[in-house]
Design a protein around this motif. Structure first.
Motif, PDB file in Angstrom:
ATOM      1  N   VAL A  92      46.152  30.275  37.467  1.00  0.00           N
ATOM      2  CA  VAL A  92      46.802  31.529  37.112  1.00  0.00           C
ATOM      3  C   VAL A  92      45.939  32.673  37.615  1.00  0.00           C
ATOM      4  CG1 VAL A  92      47.606  33.001  35.230  1.00  0.00           C
ATOM      5  CG2 VAL A  92      47.892  30.528  35.082  1.00  0.00           C
ATOM      6  N   SER A  93      46.504  33.539  38.427  1.00  0.00           N
ATOM      7  CA  SER A  93      45.794  34.691  38.969  1.00  0.00           C
ATOM      8  C   SER A  93      46.300  35.967  38.316  1.00  0.00           C
ATOM      9  CB  SER A  93      45.993  34.778  40.492  1.00  0.00           C
ATOM     10  OG  SER A  93      45.518  33.609  41.124  1.00  0.00           O
ATOM     11  N   GLY A  94      45.445  36.960  38.251  1.00  0.00           N
ATOM     12  CA  GLY A  94      45.853  38.230  37.681  1.00  0.00           C
ATOM     13  C   GLY A  94      45.018  38.604  36.480  1.00  0.00           C
ATOM     14  N   THR A  95      45.564  39.430  35.609  1.00  0.00           N
ATOM     15  CA  THR A  95      44.834  39.955  34.464  1.00  0.00           C
ATOM     16  C   THR A  95      45.630  39.730  33.194  1.00  0.00           C
ATOM     17  OG1 THR A  95      43.845  41.666  35.874  1.00  0.00           O
ATOM     18  CG2 THR A  95      43.744  42.028  33.494  1.00  0.00           C
ATOM     19  N   TRP A  96      45.009  39.127  32.190  1.00  0.00           N
ATOM     20  CA  TRP A  96      45.708  38.886  30.930  1.00  0.00           C
ATOM     21  C   TRP A  96      46.182  40.194  30.323  1.00  0.00           C
ATOM     22  CZ3 TRP A  96      47.516  34.357  30.229  1.00  0.00           C
ATOM     23  CH2 TRP A  96      46.824  33.223  30.665  1.00  0.00           C
ATOM     24  N   GLY A  97      47.329  40.134  29.726  1.00  0.00           N
ATOM     25  CA  GLY A  97      47.999  41.333  29.237  1.00  0.00           C
ATOM     26  C   GLY A  97      49.073  41.788  30.196  1.00  0.00           C
ATOM     27  N   PHE A  98      48.936  41.381  31.466  1.00  0.00           N
ATOM     28  CA  PHE A  98      49.911  41.716  32.497  1.00  0.00           C
ATOM     29  C   PHE A  98      50.587  40.460  33.062  1.00  0.00           C
ATOM     30  CE2 PHE A  98      46.921  45.172  32.366  1.00  0.00           C
ATOM     31  CZ  PHE A  98      47.686  46.306  32.545  1.00  0.00           C
ATOM     32  N   ILE A  99      50.206  39.310  32.588  1.00  0.00           N
ATOM     33  CA  ILE A  99      50.711  38.050  33.136  1.00  0.00           C
ATOM     34  C   ILE A  99      52.002  37.644  32.425  1.00  0.00           C
ATOM     35  CG2 ILE A  99      50.218  35.585  33.355  1.00  0.00           C
ATOM     36  CD1 ILE A  99      47.291  36.332  33.765  1.00  0.00           C
ATOM     37  N   ALA A 100      53.052  37.487  33.204  1.00  0.00           N
ATOM     38  CA  ALA A 100      54.348  37.093  32.647  1.00  0.00           C
ATOM     39  C   ALA A 100      54.263  35.688  32.068  1.00  0.00           C
ATOM     40  CB  ALA A 100      55.425  37.153  33.727  1.00  0.00           C
ATOM     41  N   PRO A 101      54.923  35.454  30.938  1.00  0.00           N
ATOM     42  CA  PRO A 101      54.801  34.139  30.298  1.00  0.00           C
ATOM     43  C   PRO A 101      55.263  32.984  31.166  1.00  0.00           C
ATOM     44  CG  PRO A 101      56.486  35.498  29.226  1.00  0.00           C
ATOM     45  CD  PRO A 101      55.726  36.392  30.126  1.00  0.00           C
ATOM     46  N   SER A 261      44.842  34.596  20.664  1.00  0.00           N
ATOM     47  CA  SER A 261      43.421  34.283  20.620  1.00  0.00           C
ATOM     48  C   SER A 261      42.578  35.539  20.682  1.00  0.00           C
ATOM     49  CB  SER A 261      43.066  33.371  21.806  1.00  0.00           C
ATOM     50  OG  SER A 261      41.685  33.225  21.922  1.00  0.00           O
ATOM     51  N   ASP A 262      41.610  35.641  19.756  1.00  0.00           N
ATOM     52  CA  ASP A 262      40.707  36.787  19.770  1.00  0.00           C
ATOM     53  C   ASP A 262      39.736  36.706  20.936  1.00  0.00           C
ATOM     54  OD1 ASP A 262      40.465  36.837  16.161  1.00  0.00           O
ATOM     55  OD2 ASP A 262      41.835  37.878  17.512  1.00  0.00           O
ATOM     56  N   GLY A 263      39.554  35.516  21.475  1.00  0.00           N
ATOM     57  CA  GLY A 263      38.604  35.351  22.558  1.00  0.00           C
ATOM     58  C   GLY A 263      39.252  35.421  23.915  1.00  0.00           C
ATOM     59  N   LEU A 264      40.378  36.076  23.994  1.00  0.00           N
ATOM     60  CA  LEU A 264      41.145  36.139  25.234  1.00  0.00           C
ATOM     61  C   LEU A 264      40.340  36.805  26.342  1.00  0.00           C
ATOM     62  CD1 LEU A 264      43.974  35.583  26.383  1.00  0.00           C
ATOM     63  CD2 LEU A 264      44.567  37.909  25.757  1.00  0.00           C
ATOM     64  N   ALA A 265      40.249  36.171  27.475  1.00  0.00           N
ATOM     65  CA  ALA A 265      39.560  36.770  28.615  1.00  0.00           C
ATOM     66  C   ALA A 265      40.381  37.917  29.156  1.00  0.00           C
ATOM     67  CB  ALA A 265      39.368  35.719  29.712  1.00  0.00           C
ATOM     68  N   THR A 266      39.729  39.017  29.512  1.00  0.00           N
ATOM     69  CA  THR A 266      40.461  40.183  29.968  1.00  0.00           C
ATOM     70  C   THR A 266      40.886  40.074  31.413  1.00  0.00           C
ATOM     71  OG1 THR A 266      38.386  41.271  30.544  1.00  0.00           O
ATOM     72  CG2 THR A 266      39.268  41.688  28.352  1.00  0.00           C
ATOM     73  N   SER A 267      40.218  39.257  32.181  1.00  0.00           N
ATOM     74  CA  SER A 267      40.621  39.144  33.576  1.00  0.00           C
ATOM     75  C   SER A 267      40.294  37.772  34.116  1.00  0.00           C
ATOM     76  CB  SER A 267      39.915  40.218  34.416  1.00  0.00           C
ATOM     77  OG  SER A 267      40.270  40.105  35.768  1.00  0.00           O
ATOM     78  N   ILE A 268      41.261  37.159  34.784  1.00  0.00           N
ATOM     79  CA  ILE A 268      41.028  35.886  35.431  1.00  0.00           C
ATOM     80  C   ILE A 268      41.366  36.068  36.894  1.00  0.00           C
ATOM     81  CG2 ILE A 268      41.736  33.482  35.603  1.00  0.00           C
ATOM     82  CD1 ILE A 268      42.193  33.426  32.669  1.00  0.00           C
ATOM     83  N   ARG A 269      40.385  35.942  37.709  1.00  0.00           N
ATOM     84  CA  ARG A 269      40.573  36.160  39.128  1.00  0.00           C
ATOM     85  C   ARG A 269      40.826  34.825  39.816  1.00  0.00           C
ATOM     86  NH1 ARG A 269      41.347  41.343  40.320  1.00  0.00           N
ATOM     87  NH2 ARG A 269      40.645  40.875  42.421  1.00  0.00           N
ATOM     88  N   SER A 270      41.595  34.865  40.869  1.00  0.00           N
ATOM     89  CA  SER A 270      41.897  33.632  41.579  1.00  0.00           C
ATOM     90  C   SER A 270      40.651  33.035  42.201  1.00  0.00           C
ATOM     91  CB  SER A 270      42.944  33.889  42.663  1.00  0.00           C
ATOM     92  OG  SER A 270      42.437  34.758  43.625  1.00  0.00           O
TER      93      SER A 270
END
Length: 296
Positions: A92-101, A261-270
């Motif tokens: 999954v690429s992109g940034t959490w909070g903006f990623i479509a389910p 999850s409270d430990g959600l990563a704010t950004s996951i890069r490809s």
């Protein structure tokens, strides 16, 4: 860009550089939102091939000297083959909070997944709050907080306090944009408007979409379809559908856990989770430069 990125002006907590607060006419009338929408419309519908940006967020919107928004950072962008409508990732690429389910479940990026991220961006611009954790202690996602206010008939309470205190914002425009943001970030991709309609709503040439008072449930698999989860489907000639199995529900459960999850990563890069194909990257580098020169 002379005025940096949009996030520096929207989210000013601990702002040592004292970036200017963006007033309503800058955020809307002077087309930060419209400029970004026009750029996304271009890569989705006007460029010779469909381009998926895949990382739309405030820090990737650059502001020129006149505070016009420019869609930037095409590092995760993918050019889609003529006969296809999607790109399938290994991760999954992109940034959490903006990623479509549906992308979190299927790893399949489409124009609809970009529209989802753009909807969240609209909500950030109007509310002045980040997509994760800043809106309300009850809601992890900004989207959920705004949808709750909509259901309570209190949508205007979502508007950034800086805009309200300034007194120059237009309530009708604010409501139209908030409704558009909710429609774009509907959990179900088939319910989201295309960028063609989005641009028309922003330009006030068509009414805002009808948005239910309660956030719809995410339906997986989509009604009438079984989305392919194969990591190689992007190389096999199209947006195929296959029979899903128990792993689909497992992934959906993981997505629901991530949302809470409270430990959600704010950004996951490809670069961290996705294996890039060298030959594809070399070819797409030239296309990316071509696009950025047209959009920026």
């Amino acid at each position: 860009m002379p005025n940096g990125s949009l996030d520096q002006h929207l989210f000013r907590k601990n702002d040592s550089q004292h970036h200017q607060i963006l007033q309503w006419e800058t955020r809307y009338t002077y087309n930060v939102i419209m400029d970004v929408a026009a750029g996304l419309h271009y890569v989705h519908h006007e460029y010779e091939r469909v381009v998926l940006h895949r990382d739309i967020k405030a820090s990737n919107i650059m502001l020129d000297a006149a505070f016009h928004g420019r869609l930037g950072d095409f590092g995760l962008a993918r050019v889609i083959a003529f006969e296809k409508t999607s790109f399938t990732d290994i991760g999954v690429s992109g940034t959490w909070g903006f990623i479509a389910p549906e992308y979190a479940v299927s790893h399949k990026a489409t124009r609809n997944t970009d529209v989802y991220a753009f909807g969240v961006l609209i909500l950030e611009i109007v509310t002045g709050k980040t997509s994760l954790g800043a809106a309300d202690s009850t809601f992890l996602l900004l989207l959920d907080w705004v949808w709750w206010l909509h259901g309570e008939a209190r949508l205007l309470e979502a508007v950034d306090d800086d805009l309200i205190s300034d007194g120059e914002f237009d309530a009708d425009d604010a409501i139209r944009l908030l409704l558009l943001g909710l429609a774009c970030s509907d959990p179900n991709p088939s319910h989201r408007p295309s960028m063609v309609k989005v641009v028309q709503v922003i330009a006030n040439t068509m009414p805002p979409p009808d948005v239910p008072l309660t956030k719809p449930s995410f339906m997986w698999p989509p009604e009438g379809h079984q989305l392919a989860l194969s990591q190689d489907s992007d190389d096999n000639g199209g947006d195929d559908f296959v029979q899903t199995d128990h792993r689909d529900s497992d992934v959906r459960n993981q997505w629901e856990e991530v949302q809470n999850s409270d430990g959600l990563a704010t950004s996951i890069r490809s670069s961290e989770i996705t294996k890039r194909k060298t030959t594809r990257n070399v070819a797409e580098t030239h296309v990316t430069r071509d696009i950025e020169s047209g959009v920026l």
